[in-house]
Structure formats: C-alpha cells, structure tokens
Design an enzyme around this catalytic site. Structure first.
Site, PDB file in Angstrom:
ATOM      1  N   LYS A 156       3.899   6.357  12.554  1.00 34.01           N
ATOM      2  CA  LYS A 156       2.863   5.894  13.480  1.00 34.01           C
ATOM      3  C   LYS A 156       1.490   5.821  12.809  1.00 34.01           C
ATOM      4  CE  LYS A 156       1.456  10.074  16.003  1.00 34.01           C
ATOM      5  NZ  LYS A 156       0.042  10.226  15.711  1.00 34.01           N
ATOM      6  N   LEU A 170      -0.986  19.496   8.627  1.00 34.59           N
ATOM      7  CA  LEU A 170       0.161  20.416   8.713  1.00 34.59           C
ATOM      8  C   LEU A 170       1.469  19.663   8.540  1.00 34.59           C
ATOM      9  CD1 LEU A 170      -0.942  22.206  12.002  1.00 34.59           C
ATOM     10  CD2 LEU A 170      -1.504  22.860   9.655  1.00 34.59           C
ATOM     11  N   LEU A 206       7.802  12.100  -4.337  1.00 34.98           N
ATOM     12  CA  LEU A 206       8.469  11.082  -5.159  1.00 34.98           C
ATOM     13  C   LEU A 206       9.980  11.269  -5.087  1.00 34.98           C
ATOM     14  CD1 LEU A 206       6.239  10.761  -8.384  1.00 34.98           C
ATOM     15  CD2 LEU A 206       6.467   9.135  -6.500  1.00 34.98           C
ATOM     16  N   CYS A 245       4.673  11.600  12.274  1.00 37.32           N
ATOM     17  CA  CYS A 245       3.351  11.206  11.759  1.00 37.32           C
ATOM     18  C   CYS A 245       3.343   9.940  10.917  1.00 37.32           C
ATOM     19  CB  CYS A 245       2.754  12.352  10.950  1.00 37.32           C
ATOM     20  SG  CYS A 245       2.393  13.779  11.964  1.00 37.32           S
TER      21      CYS A 245
END
Ligand code: UDX
Length: 431
Positions: free
Chosen positions: A264, A154, A251, A261
């Site tokens: 980490k 998600l 890009l 997200c």
C-alpha cells in the site's frame, strides 16, 4: 509525560507499550470496544513476540491503560499520537478518513496546549490536513496545538526491538521548541534523531519503504535472469550486498513483498507523486515485477504437474512473513487460490497464522504439523520461511509424501542436501 495513543492496532499498541515502559503514563484508546475489552483482559489482538509481557508489566504498574474514552484521554494528555489505520483505496490513494476522524475528536477535546503527532503512515501533506481539520473544528477558540510527523519503522515480528532500538528517529516539527518536546520522549533510547519539517518526515517514511520494495523487486528480477542463465541468486545477492553502498539486507529473492505496508505504501507514493505532477515510473515497475511473482512461481508447479486436478499440495507457511499471524497481502492467498482454481486440493500448516487464515481461506484443510501436511501430498510448497521449517525430519517427510517434490518460494534449503534426501527440489533463482 502524559500520553494518549489513538488506535490499538500494530503501531498504536507497540507505541503505547514502549512509551509506558520508558516511564510515561499512557492511555491507549480505540473506538473498537471488543478490542479494548480483550486488551483489558490481558489478551493481545495480534501475535507479536514480547508484546504481551511488556503490556502486562506496564498495566500492572499503572502506567498503561486501555479504554474507549477517547475524549477523556485526550483531555488528560500533553501529547496525542494518532496511530489509526490508513488503508489503500482502489486507485492506490491513502484513505485518510480514520485520521481525519481522530483529528476531529481531538479538536472536540482540546483543553489547553497539545502536541498532535501523526504516527500513522500518511502521505506528504497530511500534517497540514490534520492542522486544518482541528482548526476548523474548534474554531477560533484560542486553544492551541501543534502537529508533528513522527513516522514509525516497525517490522512486524520484531516491532518491540525496532521500537526500543530504532536505526533512526524522525521528528518532523513546525519549530525547534516543539521538536524538543518529542526529543525528551525519545532521549533515553540513544538512537540518532533527525529533525525535519513535517513534509520531509512524511516523505522519509514512504521513500524508505519504497526503496526497500525496490530492492526486493530488483533482486527478484535478477533471480529470473539467474534461472534462465544457470546462475545462482544466493551468490549474486551475497556479493552484491557486500558492497557497502548497496548493503546486504532486503536482497532475498522469493515470492515478492507482501504484508500490510509495502504494497500500500508503494501505491500511495505513486499516487501522491502523480498528484504533484511527478510520474514515478520506476516505482510502477517495482509493482509490476512484484505482481508477476506468483504467476512465475505457480508456473513452476504447473510445469512439473501439467494436470493439477485432485493433486494434493501441502502448503507450509501462511502468514505474509515469519513471526507474525498477519495475513494481509500474504503470498499464500494468491498461491492457494491459483492452485485451487485448477482443481488442486490444499493442506496447509502455519505455526501461528491458521486462526487468522481460516476466514480468508475457508475451504482448505488445516493441519496440526508439517508432517500431517506432507501426508499423501504430491508436492510441498514453502510459502513462509518459519525457522521451525528449517529442521524438519526429511526422511520422515519423504516417507509420508506421495511424490517427494518441494517448491521452495523462500530459498530456505540447500538444494544439494534436499536432493541427497531424494527430493525433487525447485527454488527461486537457483539452478
Ligand atoms: C515493513 C518495513 O520494514 C517497516 O520499516 C515498516 O514500518 C512497515 O513495513 P513489515 O511489513 O513488517 O515491515 O515487513 P518486512 O520485514 O519489511 O517485509 C516486507 C515484505 O518483504 C515481506 O513480504 C517479506 O517477505 C518481503 N521481503 C523482505 C522479501 O521478499 N525479501 C527480503 O529480502 C526482505
């Protein structure tokens, strides 16, 4: 199906909302009583377009409920989704303490066969860990369970759409029979489903995020070359992306990747590869390039304003990306801290993230609009590419600013147009 979702953060809440909307009975549980209370009052703990409506609809139809009673909810469910946080530790390793705590709770409430699904982003091998924790905690009682990996992909700001129309669904299961049970849950979505072993499913999630992060660092480094060589990154990335083997998404050169997200997950994959004896040097460089982005961008501001003391800088956008109020690893934090450290005065505006920003950036002036932010500013810095910033009244902005200078960290604007309105305009990877 009766489902229990443990954790009401981003992933848990969206998972619970979408599964209930597909007709399942879902109990979403969390140990944070205040959060559960808020949810029961119909208030969302996060900003996510469409979430509030879908939650309200399913709560009203009694298919979705929130509580702190994890044990009871586990007892009543056939499938239990673990959707708890997996923060990074100092060395990049993933902190699995919330996952193991959830596994222990599940172990204490096993009252018949259950499927335990890891939806939290967890390093390869965590499925085994969860199985061990549950087995050890409930002993040899004959109570039966299986552990499945079913990672989510998600994107914040588009989470509901991504959950309802995923590119693919990954089910990493110990047997076909177990996988089929999960398939039942997803069948109506009509998305491609890939069935794998548990370890492969876990790795797919990390490999996907790391690959996307790599695309971003790659294009940002190409943008550096553009700046030195007088080339234009917009044309370069467009042409690159038209090669179907490369693909046009992710890009966009800018300030580097942030959020909850990518930073980490990339570090976690580097760490777990290391544990397996693989030195993922390529990914280490992806991190290095990303870490350099802010210094390079702030350097452009210093070049234009060698003396920063008491300069008023207007920041447009605080969230780590548009359509979210999430400030985790938001580029605004590093940029603002860097400018403040050399004496700049910061005014800032974000359409939704100002409440979440206040505790992280307490000493800046928060404004009610982009125009208030521009008033008396020596320069404006675009940090988050909110769509609303696309249509600003440029005459008005120029009239309000002390000096009409724009630093655009997201390449939101057409440089010719900005210059035709009398702005000095600096962006990323463009002449
Ligand atoms: C990401 C993944 O996309 C999702 O599949 C995963 O499950 C969770 O992590 P998210 O963190 O919501 O989702 O953000 P995403 O839209 O992927 O953007 C991540 C970061 O990359 C942002 O900081 C964004 O500004 C940056 N980015 C993205 C770029 O700099 N350039 C791009 O071209 C795309």
């Amino acid at each position: 199906m009766r489902i229990c979702v443990i954790g009401s953060g981003y992933v848990g809440l969206v998972t619970a909302a979408v599964f209930s909307d597909l007709g399942n009975e879902v109990e979403c549980v969390d140990i944070d009583g205040a959060k559960v209370e808020k949810l029961n009052a119909g208030k969302m703990p996060i900003y996510e377009p469409g979430l509030e409506e879908i939650v309200a609809r399913n709560v009203k139809q009694n298919r979705l409920s929130f509580s702190t009673e994890v044990d009871a909810a586990v007892t009543r469910s056939e499938i239990i989704f673990i959707c708890v946080g997996t923060p990074a530790m100092e060395n990049g390793q993933t902190d699995l303490s919330y996952v193991t705590a959830a596994a222990k709770t599940i172990a204490g409430s096993l009252n018949g066969y259950k499927i335990v699904v890891n939806k939290s982003t967890v390093p390869v091998g965590t499925g085994d860990l969860v199985r061990r924790v549950i087995t050890e905690a409930h002993g040899n009682s004959g109570r039966d369970f299986d552990v499945v990996s079913n990672p989510e992909f998600l994107r914040e700001g588009q989470a509901i759409a991504d959950a309802l129309k995923p590119d693919r669904i990954i089910v990493g299961a110990p047997s076909k029979k177990v996988a089929m049970k999960l398939l039942e849950l997803y069948a109506t979505l009509g998305a491609p489903i890939i069935i794998t072993d548990v370890q492969s499913a876990e790795l797919i999630k990390y490999a996907s995020n790391a690959f996307l992060a790599m695309k971003i660092s790659f294009i940002n480094q190409v943008a550096d070359i553009c700046e030195e060589a007088g080339a234009n990154i917009i044309d370069v990335s467009k042409a690159l992306g038209l090669d179907k083997r490369i693909g046009g998404m992710f890009l966009n050169a800018g300030l580097g990747y942030g959020g909850s997200c990518f930073p980490k997950d990339v570090l976690s994959l580097i760490h777990s590869s290391g544990e397996l004896g693989i030195d993922f040097g390529l990914l280490k460089e992806v991190v290095n390039v990303n870490n350099n982005r802010i210094d390079r961008f702030v350097g452009k501001i210093h070049n234009r304003f060698p003396e920063m003391k008491d300069r008023v800088i207007g920041i447009l956008g605080l969230a780590f990306k548009p359509e979210t109020d999430d400030m985790r690893d938001a580029k605004s934090i590093a940029i603002i801290n860097s400018l403040v450290s050399v004496g700049a005065k910061i005014k800032a505006y974000d359409p939704v993230a100002m409440d979440s920003a206040r505790s992280i950036l307490p000493d800046i002036t928060y404004c009610q609009s982009p125009y208030e932010t521009a008033e008396g500013a020596d320069a404006i810095v675009i940090v988050t590419e909110w769509r609303a910033f696309q249509q600003l009244d440029l005459e008005k902005i120029r009239g309000l600013m002390k000096t009409p200078v724009i630093f655009d960290g997201r390449n939101m604007y057409n440089p010719e147009r900005k210059r035709s309105f009398g702005f000095e305009y600096y962006s990323v990877g463009r002449p």
